[in-house]
Design a protein around this motif. Structure first.
Motif, PDB file in Angstrom:
ATOM      1  N   MET A   1       0.753  -1.042  -0.135  1.00  0.00           N
ATOM      2  CA  MET A   1      -0.472   0.197   0.018  1.00  0.00           C
ATOM      3  C   MET A   1       0.802   1.082  -0.344  1.00  0.00           C
ATOM      4  SD  MET A   1      -2.942   0.938   2.492  1.00  0.00           S
ATOM      5  CE  MET A   1      -4.351  -0.160   1.840  1.00  0.00           C
ATOM      6  N   ASP A   2       0.886   1.878  -0.787  1.00  0.00           N
ATOM      7  CA  ASP A   2       1.575   3.370  -1.056  1.00  0.00           C
ATOM      8  C   ASP A   2       0.536   4.685  -0.735  1.00  0.00           C
ATOM      9  OD1 ASP A   2       3.467   4.977  -2.523  1.00  0.00           O
ATOM     10  OD2 ASP A   2       1.850   5.897  -2.682  1.00  0.00           O
ATOM     11  N   LEU A   3       1.165   5.644   0.401  1.00  0.00           N
ATOM     12  CA  LEU A   3       0.497   6.381   1.454  1.00  0.00           C
ATOM     13  C   LEU A   3       1.673   7.388   0.917  1.00  0.00           C
ATOM     14  CD1 LEU A   3       0.157   4.744   4.954  1.00  0.00           C
ATOM     15  CD2 LEU A   3      -1.741   4.765   2.756  1.00  0.00           C
ATOM     16  N   ARG A   4       0.274   8.798   0.326  1.00  0.00           N
ATOM     17  CA  ARG A   4       1.820  10.169   0.389  1.00  0.00           C
ATOM     18  C   ARG A   4       0.762  10.923   1.143  1.00  0.00           C
ATOM     19  NH1 ARG A   4       0.999  13.445  -5.080  1.00  0.00           N
ATOM     20  NH2 ARG A   4       2.349  15.001  -5.032  1.00  0.00           N
ATOM     21  N   PHE A   5       1.159  12.035   1.975  1.00  0.00           N
ATOM     22  CA  PHE A   5       0.529  12.821   2.577  1.00  0.00           C
ATOM     23  C   PHE A   5       0.830  14.216   1.746  1.00  0.00           C
ATOM     24  CE2 PHE A   5       2.460   8.943   5.097  1.00  0.00           C
ATOM     25  CZ  PHE A   5       1.292   9.265   6.050  1.00  0.00           C
ATOM     26  N   LYS A  14      -5.106  21.729   6.723  1.00  0.00           N
ATOM     27  CA  LYS A  14      -4.672  20.733   5.673  1.00  0.00           C
ATOM     28  C   LYS A  14      -4.871  19.667   5.574  1.00  0.00           C
ATOM     29  CE  LYS A  14      -0.889  23.797   3.584  1.00  0.00           C
ATOM     30  NZ  LYS A  14       0.071  22.801   3.177  1.00  0.00           N
ATOM     31  N   SER A  15      -5.399  18.673   6.627  1.00  0.00           N
ATOM     32  CA  SER A  15      -5.027  17.529   6.067  1.00  0.00           C
ATOM     33  C   SER A  15      -5.701  16.795   5.015  1.00  0.00           C
ATOM     34  CB  SER A  15      -6.004  16.618   6.971  1.00  0.00           C
ATOM     35  OG  SER A  15      -5.207  16.640   7.862  1.00  0.00           O
ATOM     36  N   ALA A  16      -4.858  15.580   4.309  1.00  0.00           N
ATOM     37  CA  ALA A  16      -5.095  15.367   2.895  1.00  0.00           C
ATOM     38  C   ALA A  16      -3.634  14.330   2.809  1.00  0.00           C
ATOM     39  CB  ALA A  16      -4.839  15.909   1.892  1.00  0.00           C
ATOM     40  N   LEU A  17      -4.127  12.869   2.501  1.00  0.00           N
ATOM     41  CA  LEU A  17      -3.729  11.293   2.209  1.00  0.00           C
ATOM     42  C   LEU A  17      -4.184  11.148   1.759  1.00  0.00           C
ATOM     43  CD1 LEU A  17      -1.878   9.306   3.105  1.00  0.00           C
ATOM     44  CD2 LEU A  17      -3.509   8.132   4.742  1.00  0.00           C
ATOM     45  N   LEU A  18      -3.226  10.802   0.208  1.00  0.00           N
ATOM     46  CA  LEU A  18      -4.068   9.713  -0.907  1.00  0.00           C
ATOM     47  C   LEU A  18      -3.797   8.533  -0.891  1.00  0.00           C
ATOM     48  CD1 LEU A  18      -4.910  10.176  -3.854  1.00  0.00           C
ATOM     49  CD2 LEU A  18      -2.451  10.772  -4.656  1.00  0.00           C
ATOM     50  N   VAL A  19      -4.320   7.237  -0.749  1.00  0.00           N
ATOM     51  CA  VAL A  19      -3.939   5.636  -0.788  1.00  0.00           C
ATOM     52  C   VAL A  19      -3.932   5.512  -1.790  1.00  0.00           C
ATOM     53  CG1 VAL A  19      -4.319   4.170   0.412  1.00  0.00           C
ATOM     54  CG2 VAL A  19      -5.063   5.901   1.154  1.00  0.00           C
ATOM     55  N   LEU A 166      -5.315  -0.481   6.466  1.00  0.00           N
ATOM     56  CA  LEU A 166      -4.870   1.144   6.932  1.00  0.00           C
ATOM     57  C   LEU A 166      -6.387   2.026   7.956  1.00  0.00           C
ATOM     58  CD1 LEU A 166      -3.627   3.548   7.130  1.00  0.00           C
ATOM     59  CD2 LEU A 166      -4.275   4.112   4.126  1.00  0.00           C
ATOM     60  N   LEU A 167      -6.380   1.994   8.703  1.00  0.00           N
ATOM     61  CA  LEU A 167      -7.429   2.956  10.039  1.00  0.00           C
ATOM     62  C   LEU A 167      -6.503   3.674   9.862  1.00  0.00           C
ATOM     63  CD1 LEU A 167      -9.344   3.204  11.601  1.00  0.00           C
ATOM     64  CD2 LEU A 167      -8.113   2.575  13.314  1.00  0.00           C
ATOM     65  N   TYR A 168      -7.247   5.390   9.032  1.00  0.00           N
ATOM     66  CA  TYR A 168      -6.865   6.229   9.422  1.00  0.00           C
ATOM     67  C   TYR A 168      -8.115   7.251  10.106  1.00  0.00           C
ATOM     68  CZ  TYR A 168      -6.950  11.587   7.663  1.00  0.00           C
ATOM     69  OH  TYR A 168      -6.963  12.607   7.281  1.00  0.00           O
ATOM     70  N   THR A 169      -7.701   7.202  11.494  1.00  0.00           N
ATOM     71  CA  THR A 169      -8.092   7.528  12.977  1.00  0.00           C
ATOM     72  C   THR A 169      -8.951   9.029  12.973  1.00  0.00           C
ATOM     73  OG1 THR A 169      -6.099   9.150  14.258  1.00  0.00           O
ATOM     74  CG2 THR A 169      -6.861   6.695  14.597  1.00  0.00           C
ATOM     75  N   GLY A 170      -8.556   9.826  11.228  1.00  0.00           N
ATOM     76  CA  GLY A 170      -8.750  11.247  11.810  1.00  0.00           C
ATOM     77  C   GLY A 170      -8.673  11.496  12.980  1.00  0.00           C
ATOM     78  N   ASP A 171      -9.242  13.384  13.404  1.00  0.00           N
ATOM     79  CA  ASP A 171      -9.360  13.044  14.044  1.00  0.00           C
ATOM     80  C   ASP A 171     -10.472  12.786  15.934  1.00  0.00           C
ATOM     81  OD1 ASP A 171      -7.889  15.953  13.333  1.00  0.00           O
ATOM     82  OD2 ASP A 171      -9.686  17.294  13.533  1.00  0.00           O
ATOM     83  N   PHE A 172     -10.216  12.634  16.889  1.00  0.00           N
ATOM     84  CA  PHE A 172     -11.162  11.425  17.969  1.00  0.00           C
ATOM     85  C   PHE A 172     -10.550  11.871  19.457  1.00  0.00           C
ATOM     86  CE2 PHE A 172      -7.205   9.203  17.676  1.00  0.00           C
ATOM     87  CZ  PHE A 172      -6.879   8.294  18.835  1.00  0.00           C
ATOM     88  N   HIS A 173     -12.236  11.423  20.045  1.00  0.00           N
ATOM     89  CA  HIS A 173     -11.902  11.869  21.176  1.00  0.00           C
ATOM     90  C   HIS A 173     -12.612  10.157  21.768  1.00  0.00           C
ATOM     91  CE1 HIS A 173     -11.733  13.393  25.122  1.00  0.00           C
ATOM     92  NE2 HIS A 173     -12.364  14.097  24.453  1.00  0.00           N
ATOM     93  N   GLY A 419       3.679  15.500   2.206  1.00  0.00           N
ATOM     94  CA  GLY A 419       4.817  16.102   0.996  1.00  0.00           C
ATOM     95  C   GLY A 419       5.336  14.037   0.593  1.00  0.00           C
ATOM     96  N   GLU A 420       6.023  13.819   2.225  1.00  0.00           N
ATOM     97  CA  GLU A 420       6.788  12.081   1.832  1.00  0.00           C
ATOM     98  C   GLU A 420       5.608  11.177   1.591  1.00  0.00           C
ATOM     99  OE1 GLU A 420       8.651   9.050   5.266  1.00  0.00           O
ATOM    100  OE2 GLU A 420       7.826  11.298   5.794  1.00  0.00           O
ATOM    101  N   ARG A 421       6.693  10.128   0.771  1.00  0.00           N
ATOM    102  CA  ARG A 421       6.077   9.011   0.436  1.00  0.00           C
ATOM    103  C   ARG A 421       5.788   7.691   1.336  1.00  0.00           C
ATOM    104  NH1 ARG A 421       2.967   7.702  -4.345  1.00  0.00           N
ATOM    105  NH2 ARG A 421       3.611   9.732  -5.950  1.00  0.00           N
ATOM    106  N   VAL A 422       4.699   7.412   1.518  1.00  0.00           N
ATOM    107  CA  VAL A 422       5.674   6.175   2.752  1.00  0.00           C
ATOM    108  C   VAL A 422       5.239   4.939   1.923  1.00  0.00           C
ATOM    109  CG1 VAL A 422       5.024   4.815   5.158  1.00  0.00           C
ATOM    110  CG2 VAL A 422       5.122   7.066   4.458  1.00  0.00           C
ATOM    111  N   THR A 423       5.442   3.579   2.069  1.00  0.00           N
ATOM    112  CA  THR A 423       5.295   2.116   1.328  1.00  0.00           C
ATOM    113  C   THR A 423       5.141   1.664   2.122  1.00  0.00           C
ATOM    114  OG1 THR A 423       5.789   3.104  -1.088  1.00  0.00           O
ATOM    115  CG2 THR A 423       5.597   0.564  -1.262  1.00  0.00           C
ATOM    116  N   ILE A 424       4.366   0.922   2.620  1.00  0.00           N
ATOM    117  CA  ILE A 424       3.699  -0.540   3.159  1.00  0.00           C
ATOM    118  C   ILE A 424       3.807  -1.768   3.048  1.00  0.00           C
ATOM    119  CG2 ILE A 424       1.989  -1.257   5.385  1.00  0.00           C
ATOM    120  CD1 ILE A 424       3.131   1.510   5.484  1.00  0.00           C
ATOM    121  N   THR A 425       4.575  -2.099   3.191  1.00  0.00           N
ATOM    122  CA  THR A 425       5.625  -3.927   2.861  1.00  0.00           C
ATOM    123  C   THR A 425       4.738  -4.929   3.333  1.00  0.00           C
ATOM    124  OG1 THR A 425       7.496  -3.532   3.039  1.00  0.00           O
ATOM    125  CG2 THR A 425       7.465  -2.857   0.841  1.00  0.00           C
ATOM    126  N   GLU A 426       4.148  -6.214   3.002  1.00  0.00           N
ATOM    127  CA  GLU A 426       3.831  -6.759   3.864  1.00  0.00           C
ATOM    128  C   GLU A 426       5.646  -7.599   4.581  1.00  0.00           C
ATOM    129  OE1 GLU A 426       2.051  -9.769   1.376  1.00  0.00           O
ATOM    130  OE2 GLU A 426       0.803  -8.421   0.539  1.00  0.00           O
TER     131      GLU A 426
END
Length: 426
Positions: A1-5, A14-19, A166-173, A419-426
């Protein structure tokens, strides 16, 4: 899975995450002049975690040039997104930097797809499920799966069926508010993108904070004063209304929070106690008049809940100058005051800028922590169920420090940057 912040990683805003270069989670707006948005992107689908400007504010701009990606959100987030978009244009109608047009707001209706909590849906080739995040009405943890694995299943080892969760928590309480119950859903995940707004803060007991707030309001009115409560339009205004109603405190409500409250009546199934909310709506006196009426209200011995929460605009800029001259009066802040805002200056220095003039404020100033974010203990309590997952800390001023503390506690954790790209590998 590729994640681009794209935004909101090592800062708040200005949150944004591209999967996988196809599914966009959130697309927020950061205020100021000019307004700042994440980098332009053309996703196959959009998922929005909740209806705050820093997560949903720039979404209409994704529809520019005839683009029409489907936008997935809960019903309350859909209601709030349109309202915030129209308010953004209203505030910037005479400015050159409007981030989108009225036509693009109208196009939201063409692409909107609403989903309840726990109802899986397909978006850009992923299975997505919303879970109640307990932040504001309709706020969601977003679970994204690369295959059809059921989110309700028991915990399994990461990658045991070739998919990444992938769990994107968003803002939570994690704590209860009068408006909402705290987040309790903990869906299985291999990777957790976790907000860390208050990772270095331990908050006091909420019931004690509420009692102190109610006591301060009652004592102010009893002594012949007026209490102005600057509050954020979405969530905090309605929470303050509920607290006042629960403690039999009469209040006026002014600003965009009035329209937000009315819209929440349409989706009251997402509230903790719809009966209590209806009671607060009945007993609050909503202000619809102009400046003259506001000045007359400010002269009464009463409580006024009003936007803007940081004194950056809104009716608060009429009410606070009207009551500033007497220490019998009170300005009661119920939200965090960002450094550099008029609200922060008022709290720290006893003066603030109104209509271009810096004025002293003799009225008492108090801050009450009604934050709808998990604090340090809440974040740790949430993450204890994800010790086997990799945690990416975002949406905070000290994400590096939080990630380091998690690593010391045995987690696999890191803090991505914008701007960082994170790749999740098994």
């Amino acid at each position: 899975m590729d994640l681009r912040f794209l935004g909101g990683a090592d800062a708040i805003g200005k949150s944004a995450l591209l999967v996988n270069d196809s599914l966009l989670i959130d697309y927020g707006l950061e205020g100021g002049t000019p307004a700042r948005t994440p980098p332009d992107v053309d996703p196959d689908a959009v998922v929005v975690s909740h209806g705050h400007l820093d997560h949903v504010g720039a979404v209409p701009s994704l529809l520019a040039g005839g683009r029409r990606p489907p936008i997935h959100w809960t019903p309350p987030t859909r209601e709030l997104a349109e309202l915030l978009a129209r308010d953004t244009l209203k505030l910037r109608e005479n400015q050159y930097d409007r981030p989108f047009t009225r036509a693009e707001i109208a196009a939201l209706g063409e692409v909107s797809e609403t989903h309840g909590y726990g109802e899986p849906f397909e978006a850009a080739g992923h299975e997505v499920t919303f879970f109640d995040a307990g932040h504001i009405p309709g706020s969601a943890h977003v679970l994204v799966e690369e295959s059809g694995r059921s989110p309700a299943g028991g915990r399994t080892q990461a990658g045991d069926d070739g998919a990444t969760r992938l769990l994107y928590t968003g803002d939570f309480h994690t704590g209860d508010q009068r408006l909402l119950a705290g987040s309790s859903a903990r869906p299985d995940a291999d990777v957790v993108v976790c907000e860390s707004t208050y990772a270095d803060v331990r908050r006091g007991d909420r019931r004690e904070t509420e009692e102190r707030f109610a006591r301060a309001l009652r004592e102010t009115v009893h002594r012949g004063g007026t209490a102005v409560v600057p509050a954020f339009a979405v969530g905090r205004t309605q929470e303050a209304m509920l607290v006042c109603d629960a403690h039999d405190i009469d209040c006026y409500v002014d600003g965009m929070g009035v329209e937000v409250a009315k819209r929440l009546r349409r989706v009251e199934g997402y509230l903790r106690d719809p009966d209590a909310f209806r009671s607060a709506m009945r007993h609050a006196r909503f202000v619809t008049g102009r400046r003259g009426q506001k000045k007359r209200i400010a002269a009464q011995n009463t409580v006024i809940i009003t936007t803007s929460g940081m004194l950056t605009g809104g009716p608060a800029m009429t009410y606070v100058p009207e009551i500033r001259g007497s220490p019998t009066n009170l300005v009661a802040f119920v939200g965090h005051q960002v450094e550099g805002t008029p609200g922060h200056r008022l709290l720290e220095e006893g003066r603030a800028a109104f209509d271009g003039r810096v004025l002293p404020v003799a009225a008492r100033r108090e801050a009450f922590d009604f934050s709808a974010h998990a604090d340090r203990d809440g974040l740790r309590a949430f993450l204890k169920d994800y010790r086997d997952a990799h945690v990416l800390t975002v949406h905070g001023d000290a994400t590096d420090r939080f990630a380091a503390e998690l690593r010391e506690a045995g987690f696999g954790a890191s803090a991505p940057t914008n701007g960082e790209r994170v790749t999740i590998t098994e």
